[in-house]
Design an enzyme around this catalytic site. Structure first.
Site, PDB file in Angstrom:
ATOM      1  CG  ASP A  92      -3.302  40.762   6.330  1.00  0.00           C
ATOM      2  OD1 ASP A  92      -4.369  41.366   6.518  1.00  0.00           O
ATOM      3  OD2 ASP A  92      -2.180  41.224   6.628  1.00  0.00           O
TER       4      ASP A  92
ATOM      5  CG  ASP B 184      -2.393  46.981  10.785  1.00  0.00           C
ATOM      6  OD1 ASP B 184      -3.380  46.224  10.693  1.00  0.00           O
ATOM      7  OD2 ASP B 184      -1.387  46.882  10.062  1.00  0.00           O
TER       8      ASP B 184
END
Ligand code: GLA
Length: 417
Positions: A173, A228
């Site tokens: 990430d 997301d």
């Protein structure tokens, strides 16, 4: 001849000893000498072989967030086998954020001892014993998005630890990284993985912030292209719009990742989930299930286990499909060319009412004439349809429900099986 005499007298043991010493002498200095040249060696490694087709599997985040433990992972591994997910191609079982709590004094990452009392090596062994592959999550920065220890300053020890545990996939990430250079950081992480010596899929997750479609191929095998996903129709619509523009970047070895699946999580209708899944397949997206696999409804199974749709995603030609017709009133037609010369065609309806949608063979690269058409959701052949290209009423037309899809595979006559 003295040489012959020496050879004659030399015992097999002595030859072996000499050979062993020679190997040691060759390997020792060579290893040291090669260390500074690691990036060049790394560049030659066949990274693309790790993902010749888009990776498929399961990831904990969409459904479970931080609520992960080894019981969930073992049960999910069992479910992946029992439900037929593994047979259908879902092979990576990935724990997302929150498995890690700290580092020991040597800098080695520590899995949460309450939630993973058996440790990651034993869990990896269990997952592997089921025929699956095992994945974890980290972050380029000092902390992950959920505030757990990230990889910053520890790329090499983390990569070595993952290799030792038997990790096959790592999602990395980009939280707490804003002033860092993404291409450089991810390349350094890739090099650390290569140095660790185990083939590990690298899933880049910097949400498309630094245009990874321009540089991530050869660094990782998939790269997120958007922020997301949420378990709602508007999120799917938005992501599809963004990801559809990046088709040029995808291909065997490196894939645009429009995020993990929400199929089965309850926030969309059956038709919406079928559209979500169909579009991910047509876009050659990684298919990472994000729902609870331990108690799937028949509807959810009929989507995630639809092998004819999965075959579109996993087609070895590896082309990301594109929008070929954009109709102003909410209709879209997509086409993905397939290795056997057939075409996957998706008719999508973003509008609030049923739409009639149509296509001409010339719009999807098919020669004029008859073609065999198979409906991949009905699992049935439709009529053979002929479009000679000469008459308007020869267009191939379907009715698409609101927020729904009709997904077909079309073989021109000469190729029909
Ligand atoms: C980011 C990622 C998500 C998930 C979470 C975990 O938001 O984009 O996919 O990994 O972090 O904290």
């Amino acid at each position: 001849m003295p040489n012959a005499m020496i050879l004659k007298r030399t015992s097999a043991f002595a030859i072996a000893l000499v050979l062993a010493l020679a190997v040691l002498a060759a390997c020792g200095p060579e290893k040291t000498a090669k260390e500074p040249a690691a990036p060049a060696a790394a560049a030659a490694a066949p990274a693309e072989l790790l993902a010749p087709v888009p990776p498929m599997g399961f990831n904990t985040w969409n459904k479970f967030g931080c609520n992960v433990d080894e019981k969930l992972i073992r049960e999910t591994a069992d479910a992946m086998v029992e439900t037929g997910m593994l047979d259908a191609g879902y092979k990576y079982l990935v724990i997302d954020d929150c498995w890690q709590v700290d580092r020991d004094p040597s800098g080695r990452i520590i899995a949460d001892p309450q939630r993973f009392p058996g440790g990651m090596k034993a869990l990896a062994d269990y997952v592997h014993s089921k025929g699956l592959k095992f994945g974890l999550y980290s972050d380029i920065g000092p902390k992950t998005c959920a505030g757990r220890p990230g990889a910053a300053g520890h790329f090499e020890i983390d990569a070595a630890t993952y290799a030792e545990w038997g990790i096959d996939y790592i999602k990395v990430d980009w939280c707490n990284c804003d002033d860092l250079n993404a291409p450089e950081e991810y390349a350094r992480f890739r090099d650390a993985l290569r140095k660790a010596g185990r083939p590990i899929v690298l899933s880049l997750c910097e949400w498309g912030r630094n245009d990874p479609w321009k540089w991530a191929k050869g660094v990782g095998q998939l790269w997120r292209t958007t922020s997301d996903i949420g378990d709602e129709w508007q999120s799917v619509v938005w992501i599809v719009g963004a990801n559809s523009r990046l088709a040029d970047a995808a291909g065997p070895g490196g894939w645009n990742d429009p995020d993990m699946l929400e199929v089965g999580n309850g926030g969309m209708t059956f038709d919406e989930y079928k559209t979500h899944f169909s579009l991910w397949a047509v876009m050659a997206a990684p298919l990472m299930a994000g729902n609870d696999l331990r108690g799937m409804s028949e509807e959810t199974k009929s989507i995630l286990l639809n092998k004819e749709v999965i075959a579109i995603d996993q087609d070895p030609l590896g082309v990301q499909g594109r929008v070929v017709i954009e109709r102003g009133y909410g209709g879209q037609v997509w086409m993905k060319p397939l290795a056997d010369g057939s075409k996957a065609v998706a008719f999508v309806n973003y509008s609030g009412r049923e739409l009639a949608q149509y296509v001409r063979w010339s719009q999807i690269g098919l020669p004029p004439g008859p073609a065999r058409i198979r409906d991949l959701w009905a699992h049935a052949d439709m009529v053979t349809h002929t479009d000679t290209g000469k008459r308007y009423d020869e267009r191939f037309e379907v009715k698409v429900p609101s927020h729904g899809v009709v997904l077909v595979r079309i073989w021109p006559d000469g190729l029909a099986k």
